[in-house]
Write a protein that holds these residues in place. Sequence first.
Motif, mmCIF file in Angstrom:
data_model
loop_
_atom_site.group_PDB
_atom_site.id
_atom_site.type_symbol
_atom_site.label_atom_id
_atom_site.label_comp_id
_atom_site.label_asym_id
_atom_site.label_seq_id
_atom_site.Cartn_x
_atom_site.Cartn_y
_atom_site.Cartn_z
ATOM 1 N N LYS A 106 -27.373 -46.024 -53.267
ATOM 2 C CA LYS A 106 -27.070 -45.303 -52.040
ATOM 3 C C LYS A 106 -25.709 -45.691 -51.466
ATOM 4 O O LYS A 106 -25.154 -44.982 -50.630
ATOM 5 C CB LYS A 106 -28.163 -45.550 -51.000
ATOM 6 N N THR A 107 -25.183 -46.839 -51.912
ATOM 7 C CA THR A 107 -23.878 -47.292 -51.443
ATOM 8 C C THR A 107 -23.026 -47.662 -52.653
ATOM 9 O O THR A 107 -23.521 -47.764 -53.780
ATOM 10 C CB THR A 107 -24.015 -48.514 -50.516
ATOM 11 N N ASN A 127 -25.877 -40.189 -46.319
ATOM 12 C CA ASN A 127 -26.214 -41.464 -46.953
ATOM 13 C C ASN A 127 -25.326 -41.825 -48.137
ATOM 14 O O ASN A 127 -25.214 -42.997 -48.496
ATOM 15 C CB ASN A 127 -27.675 -41.439 -47.425
ATOM 16 N N ARG A 128 -24.680 -40.828 -48.781
ATOM 17 C CA ARG A 128 -24.018 -41.094 -50.048
ATOM 18 C C ARG A 128 -22.564 -40.625 -50.136
ATOM 19 O O ARG A 128 -21.891 -40.940 -51.116
ATOM 20 C CB ARG A 128 -24.794 -40.417 -51.191
ATOM 21 N N PHE A 129 -22.086 -39.883 -49.183
ATOM 22 C CA PHE A 129 -20.765 -39.261 -49.315
ATOM 23 C C PHE A 129 -19.704 -40.114 -48.620
ATOM 24 O O PHE A 129 -19.680 -40.225 -47.393
ATOM 25 C CB PHE A 129 -20.777 -37.846 -48.736
ATOM 26 N N TYR A 130 -18.818 -40.703 -49.440
ATOM 27 C CA TYR A 130 -17.727 -41.525 -48.930
ATOM 28 C C TYR A 130 -16.445 -40.692 -48.954
ATOM 29 O O TYR A 130 -15.896 -40.398 -50.007
ATOM 30 C CB TYR A 130 -17.567 -42.777 -49.789
ATOM 31 N N LEU A 156 -13.199 -38.101 -52.196
ATOM 32 C CA LEU A 156 -14.649 -38.078 -52.033
ATOM 33 C C LEU A 156 -15.282 -38.866 -53.173
ATOM 34 O O LEU A 156 -15.073 -38.542 -54.342
ATOM 35 C CB LEU A 156 -15.183 -36.644 -52.034
ATOM 36 N N ASN A 157 -16.051 -39.907 -52.830
ATOM 37 C CA ASN A 157 -16.813 -40.695 -53.795
ATOM 38 C C ASN A 157 -18.300 -40.540 -53.511
ATOM 39 O O ASN A 157 -18.731 -40.680 -52.347
ATOM 40 C CB ASN A 157 -16.427 -42.172 -53.736
ATOM 41 N N ILE A 158 -19.100 -40.282 -54.563
ATOM 42 C CA ILE A 158 -20.535 -40.062 -54.408
ATOM 43 C C ILE A 158 -21.280 -40.925 -55.425
ATOM 44 O O ILE A 158 -21.245 -40.636 -56.626
ATOM 45 C CB ILE A 158 -20.911 -38.578 -54.619
ATOM 46 N N TYR A 218 -20.425 -43.814 -59.832
ATOM 47 C CA TYR A 218 -20.149 -42.802 -58.817
ATOM 48 C C TYR A 218 -19.196 -41.720 -59.329
ATOM 49 O O TYR A 218 -18.406 -41.935 -60.255
ATOM 50 C CB TYR A 218 -19.577 -43.444 -57.547
ATOM 51 N N LYS A 221 -17.988 -42.052 -43.647
ATOM 52 C CA LYS A 221 -19.169 -41.844 -44.469
ATOM 53 C C LYS A 221 -19.954 -40.681 -43.890
ATOM 54 O O LYS A 221 -20.271 -40.658 -42.695
ATOM 55 C CB LYS A 221 -20.035 -43.102 -44.512
#
Length: 228
Positions: free
Chosen positions: A152-153, A115-118, A145-147, A160, A112
Motif C-alpha cells: 500500500k506504500t 491509499n496508493r497514488f503518489y 505518478l507512482n502506484i 510499483y 498522496k
Amino acid sequence: MKKLLCLIAFFTVYNAKAQIDQSKTGAWYMYFFKHQFKDSQFGFQGDLQYRNWNTIGDLEQLLIRSGITYTPKNANILFTLGYGNITTGQFGDSNATTTESRIYQEALLPQKVGNRFYLAHRFRYEQRFVEDQDFRTRYRYNVFLNIPFNKKTLEKDAVYLALYNELFINGQTDIGNNRTVELFDRNRTYLGLGYVLKPSMKFQLGWMNQKTVNWGKGQLQLSFHHSF
C-alpha cells in the motif's frame, strides 16, 4: 541575403532531421541522489545521467547536475537552486560535442491521493548558457505518478508503476546569428516499473518517448534513486 540565410536554415534543419535515426532506440543511465541535513530545513540533491543515441557508445548527453534544497516549515514543498553542466554529442559517427552551463530554480510539490497514488508536480525554470548561442531560458513542468502493486506504500520490496510526463517551453525564440527555435522545445512521456530495495533506495526500468519539433525517439531508462 535574407533568402540565402533562410535557405541555409532550411537545410540545417533538414540535415538534423535526416541524421537522427528515429527508429533506433536510445538508452539513458541515471543516478539521482538526495540528502537532508539533520535538524535542518536545508539539504542537497542532484543527478548524473549518461544518455546515448543507441544502447551504449554513441553519446547523446552527459549531464551533471546538483543543487541546494530548502523545505519551509509546515509546508509540503521542496525548493532547489542548482547548477548543471551538459555535454551534448551528435548522432552517428561524429565525435563533435557542444557544452552548456545551466542554472535552475525548482519547486517540487508531492502529494498522496487515496491509499496508493503518489503524485508529484515539479516546476523548473532554467537559465541556459549554450556554446555558440545567445543566453536562453526554458520553462519545464513535470507530473509524476507512482502506484505500488504489492504494497500500500512505497516501502521495502514494493513493486510499483512509474509514470511521468514533462513539457518544455523555450523562453525566447531568437538564439543568435539569425537562428531561431520554436517556443515548444520538447515533451517526454515515460512508463516504467520500479522496485524499492529499501525506502532510501529505489530502482526503475522503463521506456520514455521524447518528441521535439523535428524528431521523436524512444529511449530505455535505467535509474537508481538514492536518499542518504
